[in-house]
Write a protein that holds these residues in place. Structure first.
Motif, PDB file in Angstrom:
ATOM      1  N   ARG A  15       0.871  -1.170   0.000  1.00 35.42           N
ATOM      2  CA  ARG A  15       0.000   0.000   0.000  1.00 35.42           C
ATOM      3  C   ARG A  15       0.906   1.217   0.000  1.00 35.42           C
ATOM      4  O   ARG A  15       1.720   1.397   0.884  1.00 35.42           O
ATOM      5  N   GLY A 188      -3.515  -4.348   6.699  1.00 34.02           N
ATOM      6  CA  GLY A 188      -4.369  -3.182   6.768  1.00 34.02           C
ATOM      7  C   GLY A 188      -4.634  -2.666   8.168  1.00 34.02           C
ATOM      8  O   GLY A 188      -5.451  -1.753   8.342  1.00 34.02           O
ATOM      9  N   SER A 256      -4.358   5.176   2.791  1.00 34.37           N
ATOM     10  CA  SER A 256      -4.367   3.988   1.939  1.00 34.37           C
ATOM     11  C   SER A 256      -4.571   4.449   0.506  1.00 34.37           C
ATOM     12  O   SER A 256      -5.449   5.277   0.238  1.00 34.37           O
ATOM     13  N   ILE A 264      -5.796  -2.789  -2.751  1.00 35.07           N
ATOM     14  CA  ILE A 264      -7.004  -2.893  -1.943  1.00 35.07           C
ATOM     15  C   ILE A 264      -7.932  -3.884  -2.630  1.00 35.07           C
ATOM     16  O   ILE A 264      -8.446  -3.618  -3.719  1.00 35.07           O
ATOM     17  N   ASP A 290      -5.554   3.241  10.441  1.00 33.52           N
ATOM     18  CA  ASP A 290      -5.101   2.233   9.480  1.00 33.52           C
ATOM     19  C   ASP A 290      -6.285   1.439   8.941  1.00 33.52           C
ATOM     20  O   ASP A 290      -6.499   1.335   7.722  1.00 33.52           O
ATOM     21  N   THR A 294      -8.401   1.760   5.129  1.00 32.80           N
ATOM     22  CA  THR A 294      -8.530   0.599   4.242  1.00 32.80           C
ATOM     23  C   THR A 294      -9.987   0.351   3.885  1.00 32.80           C
ATOM     24  O   THR A 294     -10.336   0.183   2.711  1.00 32.80           O
ATOM     25  N   CYS A 297     -11.671   2.808   1.415  1.00 32.57           N
ATOM     26  CA  CYS A 297     -11.311   2.670   0.001  1.00 32.57           C
ATOM     27  C   CYS A 297     -12.380   1.917  -0.779  1.00 32.57           C
ATOM     28  O   CYS A 297     -12.497   2.077  -1.996  1.00 32.57           O
TER      29      CYS A 297
END
Length: 334
Positions: A15, A188, A256, A264, A290, A294, A297
């Motif tokens: 990432r 992630g 991310s 992803i 974090d 993720t 996204c």
């Protein structure tokens, strides 16, 4: 601080990190620099730069005693190494690798239980968009991408059938998969968790002015002069362009980026599914930053505010190819 580049090791899902500390040069191992003058005279800035969890990492802290600063940073590195031995996918003897290999982990550490439990919480909050059991799918797609082939439908269905974080049994005696062939990646969320644990260690040592960049960023307190840490979010497609700046005190920041098809993965659709070029989250803990960055996204814009509200006070920056959108829930962070 130098920007963090893409890093791929073993089965770790890469990432791209697009955060940078504005107005700061790259650090090296414990180079003390004096704070200018006034009430903060005598306080030294100490920087360490190395690698953690497969990415470039940096610790910047202020302390008047160089020897004590070395001791404190040494303790941080010991803690990072200990947690890597739990969560790393590229250390064959790590607890995570043993869990994936054997399908169970006896006498799991408190850290592993906490992190998997927190991962399950974000799975629930995101309606399954965040699912740490996506590892078999990633491995299948990565293998075919390297070979230049396309997976068969039956292989794709078989990988998707292994994805369900609800089928991880977590007790103090053991962690066990509910089906053979399941696997977990903590890419992630683990960097955020490690960042938070190191922050706790520093707080316990009485450190009041520190910025951690261990894949995710977290600031403890302001700079010694009372000013916040200024974090810039770079455009994933234009490394010299800053999309937005955030002034941060006692907050964490994570980004991310979904620019590559395997960065992803949508655990429900079996393919790369990032809806944005990048998602940045500013929130109280690096673990939450974090995981939330993720999950977002894969979250359509009309559902973003609902998910953010479930997690707590946060600021989110969504970026597309030629647009940005700021979403705030609770006190704004600028």
């Amino acid at each position: 601080m130098t920007p963090v580049s893409d890093t791929t090791r073993g089965d770790v899902m890469p990432r791209r990190r697009v955060l940078q500390l504005l107005g700061a040069a790259a650090g090296c191992l414990l180079v003390p620099q004096s704070v200018a003058s006034g009430a903060d005279a005598g306080i030294l800035r100490h920087e360490w730069t190395g690698t953690a969890l497969g990415a470039v990492a940096n610790i910047t802290l202020f302390h008047p005693d160089p020897a004590e600063a070395r001791s404190i940073i040494g303790a941080c590195l010991t803690e990072i190494d200990r947690l890597e031995s739990e969560f790393s996918l590229f250390r064959p003897g790590s607890a995570l690798c043993r869990l994936n290999r054997d399908g169970e982990l006896l006498r799991p550490s408190l850290d592993m239980r906490r992190l998997l439990t927190e991962a399950a919480r974000f799975g629930d909050l995101s309606d399954g968009r965040f699912d740490v059991t996506v590892q078999p799918l990633w491995r299948l797609l990565a293998t075919h991408r390297e070979a230049g082939t396309v997976p068969r439908r039956e292989d794709l269905r078989a990988a998707l059938a292994l994805i369900d974080y609800h089928r991880i049994e977590i007790t103090s005696r053991r962690i066990r998969f509910g089906q053979p062939g399941m696997g977990v990646t903590l890419n992630g969320i683990a960097q955020g968790y490690v960042t938070d644990r190191v922050a706790e260690l520093l707080r316990a040592r009485g450190i009041e002015h520190v910025l951690l960049d261990l894949g995710e960023m977290r600031a403890l307190g302001p700079k010694p002069d009372g000013r916040p840490w200024r974090i810039g979010v770079r455009d994933p497609g234009k490394s010299d362009h800053v999309l937005r700046e955030f002034d941060v005190i006692n907050r964490a920041v994570a980004t991310s980026a979904g620019s590559a098809d395997l960065n992803i993965l949508d655990p429900r659709k079996g393919k790369g599914g990032a809806l944005y070029s990048s998602v940045t989250v500013v929130i109280g803990s690096a673990t939450a930053a974090d995981a939330l960055s993720t999950a977002l996204c894969l979250t359509p814009q009309d559902e973003v505010e609902v998910l953010v509200a479930k997690v707590g006070p946060a600021t989110v920056l969504l970026a597309g190819n030629d647009w940005i959108r700021l979403v705030e829930h609770g006190p704004g962070i600028h």
